[in-house]
Design a protein around this motif. Structure first.
Motif, PDB file in Angstrom:
ATOM      1  N   TYR A 136       4.049   6.699   1.958  1.00  0.00           N
ATOM      2  CA  TYR A 136       3.549   8.208   1.390  1.00  0.00           C
ATOM      3  C   TYR A 136       4.130   8.772   0.642  1.00  0.00           C
ATOM      4  N   VAL A 137       3.677   9.223  -0.353  1.00  0.00           N
ATOM      5  CA  VAL A 137       4.121  10.331  -1.613  1.00  0.00           C
ATOM      6  C   VAL A 137       3.278  11.274  -1.640  1.00  0.00           C
ATOM      7  N   VAL A 138       3.923  12.577  -0.769  1.00  0.00           N
ATOM      8  CA  VAL A 138       2.873  13.659  -0.997  1.00  0.00           C
ATOM      9  C   VAL A 138       3.858  14.904  -1.656  1.00  0.00           C
ATOM     10  N   VAL A 139       3.531  15.916  -1.282  1.00  0.00           N
ATOM     11  CA  VAL A 139       4.170  17.155  -1.958  1.00  0.00           C
ATOM     12  C   VAL A 139       4.492  18.181  -0.737  1.00  0.00           C
ATOM     13  N   GLU A 140       4.901  19.381  -0.444  1.00  0.00           N
ATOM     14  CA  GLU A 140       5.249  20.333   0.154  1.00  0.00           C
ATOM     15  C   GLU A 140       4.328  21.353   0.339  1.00  0.00           C
ATOM     16  N   ASN A 141       3.275  21.400   0.315  1.00  0.00           N
ATOM     17  CA  ASN A 141       1.557  21.514   0.454  1.00  0.00           C
ATOM     18  C   ASN A 141       1.670  23.621   1.346  1.00  0.00           C
ATOM     19  N   GLU A 142       1.865  23.064   2.258  1.00  0.00           N
ATOM     20  CA  GLU A 142       1.959  23.992   3.087  1.00  0.00           C
ATOM     21  C   GLU A 142       2.749  25.006   2.994  1.00  0.00           C
ATOM     22  N   ILE A 143       4.456  24.738   2.399  1.00  0.00           N
ATOM     23  CA  ILE A 143       5.293  25.694   2.065  1.00  0.00           C
ATOM     24  C   ILE A 143       5.478  25.883   0.572  1.00  0.00           C
ATOM     25  N   SER A 144       4.762  25.574  -0.516  1.00  0.00           N
ATOM     26  CA  SER A 144       3.972  26.334  -1.435  1.00  0.00           C
ATOM     27  C   SER A 144       3.419  27.172  -1.234  1.00  0.00           C
ATOM     28  N   ALA A 145       2.239  26.700   0.108  1.00  0.00           N
ATOM     29  CA  ALA A 145       1.019  27.467  -0.526  1.00  0.00           C
ATOM     30  C   ALA A 145       0.990  29.147   0.678  1.00  0.00           C
ATOM     31  N   TYR A 146       2.300  28.907   1.754  1.00  0.00           N
ATOM     32  CA  TYR A 146       2.405  30.420   2.054  1.00  0.00           C
ATOM     33  C   TYR A 146       3.620  30.816   0.889  1.00  0.00           C
ATOM     34  N   GLU A 147       4.258  30.042   0.265  1.00  0.00           N
ATOM     35  CA  GLU A 147       5.126  31.029  -0.601  1.00  0.00           C
ATOM     36  C   GLU A 147       4.801  31.935  -1.700  1.00  0.00           C
TER      37      GLU A 147
ATOM     38  N   SER B 283     -12.474  20.466   3.446  1.00  0.00           N
ATOM     39  CA  SER B 283     -12.066  19.487   3.060  1.00  0.00           C
ATOM     40  C   SER B 283     -11.366  19.219   5.020  1.00  0.00           C
ATOM     41  N   SER B 284     -10.642  18.255   5.577  1.00  0.00           N
ATOM     42  CA  SER B 284     -10.412  17.778   6.641  1.00  0.00           C
ATOM     43  C   SER B 284      -8.495  17.074   6.072  1.00  0.00           C
ATOM     44  N   GLN B 285      -9.069  16.574   4.587  1.00  0.00           N
ATOM     45  CA  GLN B 285      -7.244  15.677   3.942  1.00  0.00           C
ATOM     46  C   GLN B 285      -6.434  16.984   3.945  1.00  0.00           C
ATOM     47  N   THR B 286      -4.965  16.058   4.485  1.00  0.00           N
ATOM     48  CA  THR B 286      -3.721  16.702   4.588  1.00  0.00           C
ATOM     49  C   THR B 286      -3.817  17.313   3.125  1.00  0.00           C
ATOM     50  N   GLN B 287      -4.195  17.350   2.088  1.00  0.00           N
ATOM     51  CA  GLN B 287      -2.939  18.217   1.722  1.00  0.00           C
ATOM     52  C   GLN B 287      -3.666  19.334   1.666  1.00  0.00           C
ATOM     53  N   MET B 288      -5.190  20.052   1.882  1.00  0.00           N
ATOM     54  CA  MET B 288      -6.329  20.433   1.996  1.00  0.00           C
ATOM     55  C   MET B 288      -5.890  21.824   2.932  1.00  0.00           C
ATOM     56  N   VAL B 289      -5.798  20.716   4.205  1.00  0.00           N
ATOM     57  CA  VAL B 289      -5.418  21.969   5.648  1.00  0.00           C
ATOM     58  C   VAL B 289      -4.760  22.057   5.517  1.00  0.00           C
ATOM     59  N   ASP B 290      -2.784  21.358   4.700  1.00  0.00           N
ATOM     60  CA  ASP B 290      -1.501  22.036   4.452  1.00  0.00           C
ATOM     61  C   ASP B 290      -1.659  23.216   3.857  1.00  0.00           C
TER      62      ASP B 290
ATOM     63  N   VAL C 147       0.790  -1.615   0.084  1.00  0.00           N
ATOM     64  CA  VAL C 147       0.032  -0.229  -0.304  1.00  0.00           C
ATOM     65  C   VAL C 147       0.762   1.538   0.099  1.00  0.00           C
ATOM     66  N   VAL C 148       0.161   2.205  -0.770  1.00  0.00           N
ATOM     67  CA  VAL C 148       1.162   3.864  -0.811  1.00  0.00           C
ATOM     68  C   VAL C 148       0.358   4.264  -0.990  1.00  0.00           C
ATOM     69  N   LEU C 149       0.050   5.370  -0.251  1.00  0.00           N
ATOM     70  CA  LEU C 149      -1.050   6.750  -0.182  1.00  0.00           C
ATOM     71  C   LEU C 149      -0.197   7.355  -1.673  1.00  0.00           C
ATOM     72  N   PHE C 150      -1.075   8.745  -2.054  1.00  0.00           N
ATOM     73  CA  PHE C 150       0.216   9.537  -2.327  1.00  0.00           C
ATOM     74  C   PHE C 150      -1.045  11.353  -2.528  1.00  0.00           C
ATOM     75  N   ASP C 151      -0.787  12.052  -2.685  1.00  0.00           N
ATOM     76  CA  ASP C 151      -1.361  13.492  -3.294  1.00  0.00           C
ATOM     77  C   ASP C 151      -1.970  13.756  -1.474  1.00  0.00           C
ATOM     78  N   ARG C 152      -1.999  12.872  -0.404  1.00  0.00           N
ATOM     79  CA  ARG C 152      -2.178  13.077   1.096  1.00  0.00           C
ATOM     80  C   ARG C 152      -2.054  11.670   1.494  1.00  0.00           C
ATOM     81  N   TRP C 153      -1.658  11.639   3.229  1.00  0.00           N
ATOM     82  CA  TRP C 153      -1.457  10.581   3.675  1.00  0.00           C
ATOM     83  C   TRP C 153      -2.034  10.619   5.206  1.00  0.00           C
ATOM     84  N   ILE C 154      -2.588   9.787   6.353  1.00  0.00           N
ATOM     85  CA  ILE C 154      -3.831   9.461   6.924  1.00  0.00           C
ATOM     86  C   ILE C 154      -2.897   9.449   8.503  1.00  0.00           C
ATOM     87  N   PRO C 155      -2.873  10.352   9.029  1.00  0.00           N
ATOM     88  CA  PRO C 155      -2.299  10.082  10.381  1.00  0.00           C
ATOM     89  C   PRO C 155      -2.327   9.327  11.264  1.00  0.00           C
ATOM     90  N   GLY C 156      -1.588   9.201  11.965  1.00  0.00           N
ATOM     91  CA  GLY C 156      -1.558   7.845  13.037  1.00  0.00           C
ATOM     92  C   GLY C 156      -1.118   6.563  12.265  1.00  0.00           C
TER      93      GLY C 156
END
Length: 339
Positions: free
Chosen positions: A162-173, A193-200, A148-157
């Protein structure tokens, strides 16, 4: 005393048919073995009635690997997911695997049904953009030994690859880019959304405006409104109610498409009246006039790391399960819309 787990032998005895017939049906070979649709339905109805769950490990030991990987995403027609799918397909083929594509529509019940169906087909692994409330289904896959590999978002806990991108840093920049470009009142249009990519992405925006004490407004649109007129109407209403916005940041390209249409309807000139940046670059942004600034996700690198992660789990010579947790950088392309 623990309840005895139902076996294929028990099912065969209860229905008065052979163990081999039950096995063929459970492994999706009914048509190949010319088993009637009536009998197939009878077996499927019965196993659903008793809540039978076949052991994936036992099936794999008996039948060997299927050399099939499921690529389960939110919407396979979305340009981002479609681009990743094409790259994944090429890389999987070179490694002797085939890919099955499917869309969840971000619906957890649909996602669970798809996972159950593909487990019955004896697939070797799953690459998944998880929906909300999919935690238990993911844990079951891991417990059963599937890759199993998650991508675009991950599940805390949940401890898995997983393979994701720097959502928070990029949105900040991107937000800082608008502010440094002279924007004093920035709007953020995103998905509810409560999913990690949108939250970040929301966190990154909020960090930037708070740090610079910039006036700002946020619009959250329900996911299922995206494919409907409601999304466009919500954005248009938001822009009308916040006519003094001089900067707009869209958390996805499909929201940006709706936003550009709304700005045109309001006769807002880009970048004279309002500067615009979007997350998720798209070829359309280069064609639009003026060209739209956007954050590009590293599609090739994402696909490479997804295949690397899942092949590592599928490697028979690998000692023990190895999880990779990868976060990749994005690139902000500054174009005419935010200069």
């Amino acid at each position: 005393m623990a309840k005895k787990k139902t076996s294929i032998k028990d099912i065969a005895k209860a229905l008065g048919i052979s163990i081999t017939t039950v096995s063929f049906i459970l492994n999706g070979k009914a048509r190949e073995k010319r088993i009637s649709e009536e009998l197939t339905r009878k077996v499927q109805d019965y196993i659903q009635e008793i809540g039978y769950k076949p052991s994936h490990l036992a099936q794999s030991l008996r039948l060997g690997k299927s050399k099939v990987i499921v690529f389960m995403v939110e919407d396979i027609s979305n340009s981002f997911f479609a681009s990743i799918a094409r790259l994944i397909e090429e890389k999987a083929y070179k490694n002797g695997y085939k890919i099955i594509y499917c869309s969840t529509d971000n619906d957890s019940e649909k996602a669970k049904e798809l996972i159950t169906t593909f487990k019955m087909r004896n697939v070797d692994g799953f690459i998944i953009t998880p929906t909300p409330n999919l935690d238990n289904a993911i844990l079951e896959l891991l417990d059963e030994g599937l890759a199993v590999v998650l991508f675009d978002r991950w599940i805390p806990g949940i401890d898995c690859s997983y393979v994701v991108v720097e959502n928070e840093i990029s949105a900040y920049e991107a937000t800082k880019h608008l502010i440094q470009g002279g924007c004093n009142n920035v709007g953020f249009v995103t998905v509810e959304s409560s999913q990690t990519q949108m939250v970040d992405r929301l966190k990154g925006f909020q960090h930037a405006v708070k740090e610079s004490n910039t006036k700002h407004s946020i619009l959250e649109v329900k996911f299922h409104a995206i494919a409907e007129q409601e999304a466009s109407e919500k954005i248009l209403e938001f822009l009308k109610n916040h006519a003094d916005l001089d900067g707009l940041f869209f958390s996805t390209n499909y929201l940006a498409f709706e936003g550009l249409q709304s700005l045109a309807r309001l006769h807002k000139q880009i970048p004279k009246d309002v500067k615009v940046v979007s997350f998720d670059d798209h070829y359309f942004f280069n064609l639009y006039q003026p060209q739209i600034s956007a954050i590009e996700q590293p599609l090739e690198s994402i696909a490479d790391k997804l295949m690397e992660s899942i092949l590592l789990q599928l490697d028979e010579n690998s000692l023990g399960r190895k999880f990779q947790k990868i976060t990749l950088p994005n690139e902000l392309h500054v174009r005419q819309s935010s200069r």
